[in-house]
Design a protein around this motif. Structure first.
Motif, short mmCIF file in Angstrom:
data_model
loop_
_atom_site.label_atom_id
_atom_site.label_comp_id
_atom_site.label_asym_id
_atom_site.label_seq_id
_atom_site.Cartn_x
_atom_site.Cartn_y
_atom_site.Cartn_z
N TYR A 308 -46.24 2.65 30.24
CA TYR A 308 -47.05 3.85 28.41
C TYR A 308 -47.81 4.74 29.20
N TRP A 309 -49.22 4.45 29.45
CA TRP A 309 -50.17 4.78 28.85
C TRP A 309 -50.34 5.82 30.14
N GLN A 312 -46.99 8.21 30.45
CA GLN A 312 -48.02 9.71 29.06
C GLN A 312 -48.23 10.53 29.83
N ARG A 356 -40.42 5.25 22.37
CA ARG A 356 -40.99 6.49 22.93
C ARG A 356 -41.09 6.31 23.79
N ALA A 357 -41.30 5.75 25.02
CA ALA A 357 -40.68 6.39 25.95
C ALA A 357 -39.67 7.06 26.60
N LEU A 360 -39.94 10.72 25.19
CA LEU A 360 -41.62 11.96 26.11
C LEU A 360 -40.49 13.11 26.70
N LYS A 364 -41.28 14.78 31.33
CA LYS A 364 -42.86 13.73 31.28
C LYS A 364 -42.03 12.68 32.29
N THR A 365 -41.31 12.35 32.01
CA THR A 365 -40.72 11.24 32.93
C THR A 365 -39.62 11.24 34.53
#
Length: 692
Positions: A308-309, A312, A356-357, A360, A364-365
């Protein structure tokens, strides 16, 4: 020797026999569908159910087909081109490598295989590998000895040992990264995070490091995996199946240069990411602020936190499909319990980080990965449709519908397994079919519970760590109760959906029907009134009126309240009158005005009027009870002489709720009124003048 030599041809033949057996199962499913495909049998499922199942099945198989197509494009064209480019990069141009490998009380033979493999791989590079181990003091001594035996002069491995008092894997990884950050490493350095039970295969480092030179925007990569399981055959085959599925989907995702996870067993990161202070902070103290459970810390899932870090911050992620890392699992105790704990842990990590992904956003993903994250939620429920329908049809004893679903499963799942295992080191076996079904269905049920209990965590094979609900006693009770209500509500809604598919309920018809019934029940029942004189029952003509009266009673509708009004005068009965129908009213025009005259003896019947349920000739018993009978306002008179065999007047047998009012029973030979097995009989203003 001769015995083992004789077994070798069979061992070589075994994979082919397994493939033939799986093909036979698929053919069996096809034959079953062929035999059950005629319209009459398919009609059992219903048109609407077939359409819904067809649409959902097409959607899931098209999605699987898209993943398969993307994976083959990546594996055979895109990555093959990248691999040729990577192989042309000289080893002298590869960036320096650091490895952080926490381990805690692993079995000595596992530790030996893990760290000897690292030392051997370090020899393939021109720059020494910095190895940070975070473990106990005895294990530090053992690992030093292992590395010394392979690299006596420390030319290839620079060891940094950190004593770990047992603070957990997350803290161990964070401590190792902070130690590396103090070394002032070159900016192009690559950092590998790996487990203490993962064995890298020959060529791993040489094959992975060039991709960081090729793709400057790539923040991390991960590799293929193969299980080595000691202690459980079923657990081993389950992991082989999981890793084969993982390989297909990771190839598909990597085509977008994004991934859904970075395995904690072995993943590589750019130092600018891995040595960022916030990276280590997230590893050690990753938290989630949930609307129900509040702010809580992650217990496991360090690889999901690092994923995730990196995601993100907009880095690309790659999967290297031709590099194998072997993960060693030792199983003791119950296979079922260990599998349940693993599924619960993996599912919890996926759901906690997936939410939480998704937040985003696709920009972003990446759109494909963002939809994959959504599909992880949808597939929880779509996977439960087949077993849910099978249960419903089982309780309905609808064997044809069950046979149709099982035939489809037997046709489709072996094909899916063949695709997943194609070209893999793992061998396809018939045992994978039940493992696939059980794992798919049980994991979906576990995810249903887990998605409403994100704060409840357990890591049984890492010191049996656990984390429960925080807060006061009342807060814990409120959160747990809310969670249970949400789980039950979701399952109830899903069951209603399945009942609609199986035609047990139909909301479009049932809900208006319930409303209509409630309106009807709220209104007083309507009584249908029939005038007997209009049906050929003519008074004072000396003719037999029993036949038309009995025919009238027999022709009444089965439901509703019906009142037969008898005319004024003498009504002659040459045969008995029998009432088998509930909700029937026989009403005259008053005592002495409407007179029923019986002209037969007991040889023909026991009573003038018999009220009883219809007699079943097949069962030889009376059916149910006759309810809500009223006899009103007439005179019943026996016309035979006193010497004739006397009749009973009125017999009520198996009657529930009856009113006998304003009757005059004249010259009845035997009993004027007889009650047999009858309840709630009300008689008012009944005059009895027996002839005896």
């Amino acid at each position: 020797m001769n015995k083992f030599a004789a077994l070798k041809p069979l061992q070589k033949l075994s994979p082919y026999l397994n493939w033939m057996l799986m093909l036979s199962i698929s053919v069996l499913g096809f034959i079953g569908l062929k035999l059950l495909s005629n319209p009459e049998r398919l009609a059992i499922l219903g048109l609407s159910s077939l359409m819904v199942l067809g649409v959902m099945g097409s959607w899931r198989w098209c999605w699987f087909g898209l993943q398969l197509l993307r994976s083959r494009i990546y594996l055979n064209w895109v990555f093959a081109r990248w691999r040729r480019r990577a192989n042309r990069i000289p080893v002298t141009n590869l960036p320096p490598l650091c490895i952080v490998a926490p381990t805690f009380k692993e079995k000595p033979w596992i530790t030996e295989r893990v760290f000897l493999a690292i030392a051997q791989e370090a020899k393939s590079l021109t720059q020494p590998v910095t190895l940070v181990i975070v473990t106990t003091e005895p294990e530090i001594v053992a690992i030093r000895e292992l590395l010394k035996s392979e690299d006596p002069d420390s030319r290839f491995v620079n060891l940094i040992a950190i004593a770990d008092p047992g603070g957990g894997k997350r803290k161990a990884l964070a401590d190792g990264l902070r130690e590396l950050a103090r070394l002032n490493l070159p900016p192009e350095t690559i950092v590998a995070l790996m487990d203490g039970d993962s064995v890298i295969s020959p060529g791993t480092l040489r094959k992975c490091l060039p991709f960081f030179e090729m793709f400057p925007k790539m923040g991390a990569l991960t590799t293929d995996e193969m299980p080595i399981v000691v202690g459980s055959y079923l657990f081993s085959e389950w992991l082989h199946l999981r890793f084969c599925q993982r390989h297909l989907y990771m190839c598909s995702h990597s085509l977008s240069q994004k991934l859904l996870c970075l395995t904690g067993r072995f993943s590589l990161y750019r130092s600018e990411a891995a040595l960022d202070p916030t990276f280590a902070d997230v590893l050690e103290n990753d938290k989630l602020d949930d609307w129900l459970w509040g702010n809580f810390k992650f217990l496991s899932g360090d690889d999901k936190s690092t994923w995730y870090w990196v995601l993100q911050r907009g880095y690309n992620l790659l999967y290297i499909p031709d590099v194998m890392v072997y993960t060693i699992e030792t199983i003791s105790g119950s296979f079922v319990d260990r599998a349940y704990q693993n599924i619960r842990r993996w599912s919890g990590n996926m759901l906690r980080n997936g939410n939480r992904a998704i937040a985003l956003g696709p920009n972003k993903t990446g759109w494909f990965i963002w939809y994959c994250l959504l599909d992880q939620r949808l597939s929880i429920w779509t996977s439960l449709i087949a077993p849910g329908l099978l249960l419903i049809y089982f309780f309905q004893t609808n064997w044809t519908a069950m046979a149709i679903i099982w035939s489809w499963i037997l046709l489709s799942r072996p094909i899916m397994l063949a695709i997943v295992f194609w070209g893999r080191e793992s061998h396809l076996k018939p045992i994978h079919l039940p493992i696939l079904l059980i794992a798919q269905w049980s994991s979906s049920l576990i995810k249903v519970w887990t998605q409403m209990n994100l704060a409840q965590q357990k890591w049984s094979n890492r010191g049996n760590q656990s984390q429960a609900v925080a807060g006061s006693r009342w807060e814990r009770w409120a959160k747990t109760t809310t969670s249970r209500f949400l789980v039950v509500s979701q399952m109830f809604s899903f069951v209603i959906f399945l009942l609609c598919l199986s035609k047990v309920v139909n909301p479009i018809q049932d809900l208006p029907g319930l409303w209509w019934n409630s309106q009807v029940l709220a209104q007083p029942p309507i009584t249908q009134i029939i005038e007997a004189i209009d049906r050929g029952i003519l008074p004072n003509d000396g003719q037999d009126d029993s036949a038309p009266l009995q025919a009238l009673i027999n022709s009444l509708p089965s439901k509703g309240i019906v009142q037969i009004n008898l005319p004024i005068g003498e009504i002659d009965l040459f045969r008995p009158i029998e009432i088998n129908r509930s909700n029937t009213i026989i009403k005259g025009q008053g005592m002495g005005r409407t007179i029923l005259q019986a002209h037969f003896s007991r040889k023909l019947a026991e009573a003038v009027i018999l009220i009883r349920p219809r007699f079943s000739k097949t069962l030889l018993v009376s059916q149910n009870k006759v309810k809500n009978i009223q006899l009103r306002s007439f005179t019943l008179l026996q016309m035979l002489s006193k010497t004739a065999s006397g009749l009973d007047g009125i017999v009520l047998e198996n009657v529930l709720h009856a009113e006998i009012k304003n009757l005059d029973l004249e010259k009845i030979g035997n009993h004027s009124l007889i009650l047999r097995k009858s309840e709630d009989i009300n008689s008012e203003y009944v005059s009895i003048n027996s002839s005896r």
